[in-house]
Design an enzyme around this catalytic site. Structure first.
Site, PDB file in Angstrom:
ATOM      1  N   GLU A 348       0.846  -1.183   0.000  1.00  0.00           N
ATOM      2  CA  GLU A 348       0.000   0.000   0.000  1.00  0.00           C
ATOM      3  C   GLU A 348       0.884   1.237   0.000  1.00  0.00           C
ATOM      4  O   GLU A 348       1.931   1.278   0.645  1.00  0.00           O
ATOM      5  CB  GLU A 348      -0.979   0.005   1.170  1.00  0.00           C
ATOM      6  CG  GLU A 348      -0.352  -0.084   2.518  1.00  0.00           C
ATOM      7  CD  GLU A 348      -1.409  -0.198   3.623  1.00  0.00           C
ATOM      8  OE1 GLU A 348      -1.452   0.711   4.462  1.00  0.00           O
ATOM      9  OE2 GLU A 348      -2.178  -1.171   3.644  1.00  0.00           O
ATOM     10  N   HIS A 433      -1.123  -6.521  11.659  1.00  0.00           N
ATOM     11  CA  HIS A 433      -2.102  -7.512  11.198  1.00  0.00           C
ATOM     12  C   HIS A 433      -1.891  -8.880  11.832  1.00  0.00           C
ATOM     13  O   HIS A 433      -1.646  -9.860  11.119  1.00  0.00           O
ATOM     14  CB  HIS A 433      -2.019  -7.667   9.675  1.00  0.00           C
ATOM     15  CG  HIS A 433      -2.311  -6.422   8.892  1.00  0.00           C
ATOM     16  ND1 HIS A 433      -2.015  -6.301   7.549  1.00  0.00           N
ATOM     17  CD2 HIS A 433      -2.897  -5.265   9.251  1.00  0.00           C
ATOM     18  CE1 HIS A 433      -2.390  -5.101   7.127  1.00  0.00           C
ATOM     19  NE2 HIS A 433      -2.920  -4.449   8.138  1.00  0.00           N
ATOM     20  N   ASN A 471      -5.053  -6.544   3.398  1.00  0.00           N
ATOM     21  CA  ASN A 471      -5.424  -6.089   4.737  1.00  0.00           C
ATOM     22  C   ASN A 471      -6.597  -6.944   5.244  1.00  0.00           C
ATOM     23  O   ASN A 471      -7.503  -7.257   4.488  1.00  0.00           O
ATOM     24  CB  ASN A 471      -5.832  -4.622   4.704  1.00  0.00           C
ATOM     25  CG  ASN A 471      -4.905  -3.788   3.842  1.00  0.00           C
ATOM     26  OD1 ASN A 471      -4.775  -4.049   2.656  1.00  0.00           O
ATOM     27  ND2 ASN A 471      -4.279  -2.812   4.415  1.00  0.00           N
TER      28      ASN A 471
END
Ligand code: FAE
Length: 492
Positions: A348, A433, A471
């Site tokens: 990202e 994450h 994600n």
């Protein structure tokens, strides 16, 4: 009570809403604060550029993910408080997590990505992908309020100059560049840019909460759950034990804490069904300890296994002077470089909202990393440990390099070395994450029912075996939607 939910993140919020809609009374127990009351500055959440007492979970010094800038360390002392972001330190990795009613949705970037179907099938082969993509991903995206930036506005918005520079460099090196959906209200952001709404994304708010614009779970699933009248929430209450109750159901031990983290009361609650939704780390820590100490002795040997970091690794590139990335940067990322199929990395294009021109491009990559760690109980220290090794990030660095070495060669640019320390290129010390630790179809059946103790369920990121290729929160939400539907029709 019929149902108790531990934690108020994505999994917990989905469970609470759907149970309540089915007529089941639900009590949610959340160790963090409610985040519904403004501080002395009139704002609920602190700004990313000026962390204060609200920013960190029970630390006396901040632990900023970007620890340095232009050679200067950024961390500073703060009073110990039940703040919003937990930088939980294990031996080889710092795991960042949201604390409070709304869990990770309070602190995250809101990037709401549905993985490519072939990647999902590789992650969770026991789940019917046709059902997920036909029913549960659409249901999750609708429930979360996901949408994509207006592409025409993107082309002209000053606050996305950094993303357009990221696109130009990606495309000149032949990488696919994709828009990434988000739960931020894009119309609100347009008004921020036009100067007609109070700035949030354009004021750099993100890591310690957004005062406007972002649809956290407080505005979506939890608002709907509360509106049923069947859901109650106890903030600043931490679950410390779950054990079978005489006469059926489970006794849940809960410690009430104050904003300094001290226990002020210990309570026992009884519930027919208990849903573990304390997040990958929170759920794993509870289950591993409760199995080892005999409270839930029949949990199987898969509990604590299959944990991964979603391959997170960060880096920055130093651009030439003609590729300015902008003084004003929206804190909400909106685009990524998809080199998953060829190089195992999805990067990202992230903001670096410092308020000054940095000529830097900054990226958070999600990579295919084969390493999986295990939580285990250390009786001597009375703690649950995680055996992740910092060196296990190397496959992630190698995957990210498939993108950025090529871009640097093409553009004649270099990596930044001043963001994570002194002369350190890779942010390889952390993850945003955490995934796994009570993996679906291993520690639980194919719908999250824990083996060994009927009436106990896992319904959060702990179910996902370490990686989602993008994600994770849309996948966590969609899987929770799938599982709770089955549980409601067959177990209640
Ligand atoms: P989670 O949201 O962590 O909720 C668990 C809740 O349980 C928390 O509120 C805890 O305080 C609470 N809890 C834990 N233990 C206990 C206990 N013993 N008793 C009571 N309560 C307890 O779990 N993901 C994306 O998809 N897109 C993004 O843009 C993104 N950006 C991120 C940025 C940051 C800085 C961070 C930290 C994360 C980001 N994530 C992002 C990850 C995402 O927020 C995370 O995967 C989900 O929040 C996990 O959802 P769970 O329901 O598993």
């Amino acid at each position: 009570m019929p149902a108790l939910v531990i934690g108020t993140g994505y999994g917990g919020s989905v469970a609470a809403l759907r149970l309540a809609e089915a007529g089941v009374d639900v009590h949610m127990v959340e160790m963090g604060m409610a985040w519904d009351t403004p501080g002395s500055d009139g704002k609920i959440f602190a700004n990313t550029t000026s962390p204060d007492v609200r920013s960190y979970w029970l630390r006396t010094r901040t632990k900023q993910p970007l620890s340095n800038f232009l050679g200067f360390p950024l961390d500073k002392d703060v009073p110990r408080h039940t703040g919003i972001l937990d930088a939980e330190e294990f031996g080889g990795i710092i795991v960042y997590q949201g604390r409070g009613v709304g869990g990770g949705s309070l602190v995250n970037g809101g990037m709401a990505v549905t993985p490519r179907r072939e990647n999902f099938a590789a992650v969770l082969p026991s789940v019917d992908a046709a059902e997920m993509y036909g029913t549960y991903y659409p249901r999750a995206n609708a429930g979360l309020g996901v949408s994509t930036i207006d592409p025409a506005w993107f082309e002209t918005a000053e606050c996305y100059r950094y993303a357009r520079v990221g696109r130009k460099h990606a495309q000149r090196s032949g990488f696919p560049f994709v828009f990434v959906p988000d739960v931020y209200d894009w119309d609100y952001m347009k008004r921020e840019a036009a100067g007609t709404a109070t700035k949030s994304a354009l004021a750099g708010e993100i890591l310690y909460g957004n005062n406007h614009g972002k649809k956290s779970l407080q505005q979506t699933y939890l608002a709907r759950a509360k509106a049923t009248g069947r859901v109650t929430i106890s903030p600043l209450h931490k679950v410390t034990s779950v054990a079978p109750a005489t006469g059926g159901g489970y006794t849940v031990t809960v410690e009430q804490i104050n904003t300094s983290g001290d226990t002020t009361a210990t309570k026992a609650m009884t519930a027919d069904k208990v849903f573990f939704a304390a997040g990958s780390v929170g759920t794993s820590k509870l289950l591993v300890r409760l199995k080892a100490t005999g409270a839930l002795p029949r949990l199987n040997g898969e509990v604590g296994k299959g944990w991964g970091d979603n391959g997170n690794v960060m880096c920055g590139r130093a651009n030439h002077m003609w590729d300015a990335t902008g003084k004003l940067q929206s804190s909400i990322p909106t685009a990524g470089i998809d080199n998953w199929a060829a190089g195992g990395a999805f990067a990202e294009v992230a903001p670096l909202p410092t308020g000054i021109e940095t000529y830097a491009s900054f990226y958070l990559s999600i990579t295919r990393n084969p390493h999986r760690a295990q939580f285990s109980w250390n009786a001597a220290t009375g703690r649950v440990e995680l055996n992740w090794q910092t060196a296990w990030k190397q496959p992630s660095i190698d995957a990210a390099k498939t993108i950025f070495d090529k871009i640097n060669a093409k553009e004649g640019t270099i990596y930044r070395t001043d963001l994570f320390g002194t002369y350190k290129i890779w942010g390889d010390h952390l993850t945003y994450h955490p995934l796994g630790g009570a993996v679906l179809d291993k520690a639980t059946d194919n719908y999250g029912r824990l083996y060994g103790h009927p009436g106990l369920y896992v319904i959060d990121g702990a179910l996902i075996p370490g990686n989602t290729s993008v994600n994770p929160f849309v996948t966590i939400t969609a899987l929770a939607e799938r599982n709770i539907e089955k549980i409601i029709t067959t177990d209640l």
